[in-house]
Design an enzyme around this catalytic site. Sequence first.
Site, PDB file in Angstrom:
ATOM      1  N   GLY A  48       0.836  -1.193   0.000  1.00 19.21           N
ATOM      2  CA  GLY A  48       0.000   0.000   0.000  1.00 19.21           C
ATOM      3  C   GLY A  48       0.869   1.239   0.000  1.00 19.21           C
ATOM      4  N   GLN A  53       3.141  10.051   0.865  1.00 20.48           N
ATOM      5  CA  GLN A  53       4.414   9.322   0.796  1.00 20.48           C
ATOM      6  C   GLN A  53       5.144   9.550  -0.521  1.00 20.48           C
ATOM      7  OE1 GLN A  53       2.543   5.415   2.162  1.00 20.48           O
ATOM      8  NE2 GLN A  53       4.603   5.300   3.015  1.00 20.48           N
ATOM      9  N   CYS A  96       6.566   0.117   6.581  1.00 19.95           N
ATOM     10  CA  CYS A  96       6.110   1.324   5.902  1.00 19.95           C
ATOM     11  C   CYS A  96       7.234   1.792   4.981  1.00 19.95           C
ATOM     12  CB  CYS A  96       5.771   2.400   6.930  1.00 19.95           C
ATOM     13  SG  CYS A  96       5.173   3.923   6.196  1.00 19.95           S
ATOM     14  N   LEU A  97       6.903   2.107   3.732  1.00 23.75           N
ATOM     15  CA  LEU A  97       7.933   2.545   2.784  1.00 23.75           C
ATOM     16  C   LEU A  97       8.625   3.814   3.253  1.00 23.75           C
ATOM     17  CD1 LEU A  97       6.120   1.825  -0.602  1.00 23.75           C
ATOM     18  CD2 LEU A  97       7.926   0.483   0.476  1.00 23.75           C
ATOM     19  N   HIS A 139      -3.694   1.446   8.048  1.00 20.96           N
ATOM     20  CA  HIS A 139      -2.354   2.042   7.983  1.00 20.96           C
ATOM     21  C   HIS A 139      -2.318   3.155   6.918  1.00 20.96           C
ATOM     22  CE1 HIS A 139       2.239   1.534   7.877  1.00 20.96           C
ATOM     23  NE2 HIS A 139       1.979   2.321   6.851  1.00 20.96           N
ATOM     24  N   GLU A 140      -2.834   2.867   5.725  1.00 21.84           N
ATOM     25  CA  GLU A 140      -2.751   3.847   4.628  1.00 21.84           C
ATOM     26  C   GLU A 140      -3.654   5.050   4.884  1.00 21.84           C
ATOM     27  OE1 GLU A 140      -0.320   3.512   2.833  1.00 21.84           O
ATOM     28  OE2 GLU A 140       0.071   1.394   3.145  1.00 21.84           O
ATOM     29  N   HIS A 143      -2.154   7.621   7.070  1.00 21.35           N
ATOM     30  CA  HIS A 143      -1.206   8.533   6.413  1.00 21.35           C
ATOM     31  C   HIS A 143      -1.903   9.809   5.923  1.00 21.35           C
ATOM     32  CE1 HIS A 143       2.658   6.524   6.246  1.00 21.35           C
ATOM     33  NE2 HIS A 143       2.145   5.409   5.752  1.00 21.35           N
TER      34      HIS A 143
HETATM   35 NI    NI Z   1       3.022   3.553   5.599  1.00 21.29          NI
END
Ligand code: NI
Length: 181
Positions: A48, A53, A96-97, A139-140, A143
Amino acid sequence: MHPDTEDIVVAPDERLNTECASIAEITPEIRELAERMLEDMYATEGCGLAAPQVGELVQMVVIDVDYTDKKRNPYVLINPEIITADGEEREFPEGCLSFPGITVRISRPSHVVVHALNLDGELMRYEAENNLMAVCLQHEIDHLHGVTMLDHLRPLKRAAKMREFQDALAAGAKPGDTDVE
Ligand code: NI
């Protein structure tokens, strides 16, 4: 490492702690952003990715929790809203990226219902329970409201994870790298 990792905003960065604007109209630029985010997500082998991000402070996330080399099943969620988050809390190791090199165990409700627009402007309903999709949705969407996974930790644990993250960065961790806990 794939050059697309350079497109990813890595913490600490104030864009990761900012409330994102809702999307008023699905313009060609928004479609392009979705394409770019999907490319980045697959290139970094994430499940995701949220618009902040990649530095765009708008309410869009892309998710694909079960792709393989041959098959992709991407969802693009525009202005996603968590309608229900309930069920027993479950702990799951999250990556997480924007936090290369670390995995964090986070407790979240196990059942979630989300409403979002797709790229055709249709209202979609997503429901997930006790699976990666349930974790990924929460999670997404976090953000988009300036909340990262570390924000779910108590202060001491958070500080320890932040040190671990800084060590990983210093050791050269790049988006898509996770540790094994
Ligand atoms: Ni993340």
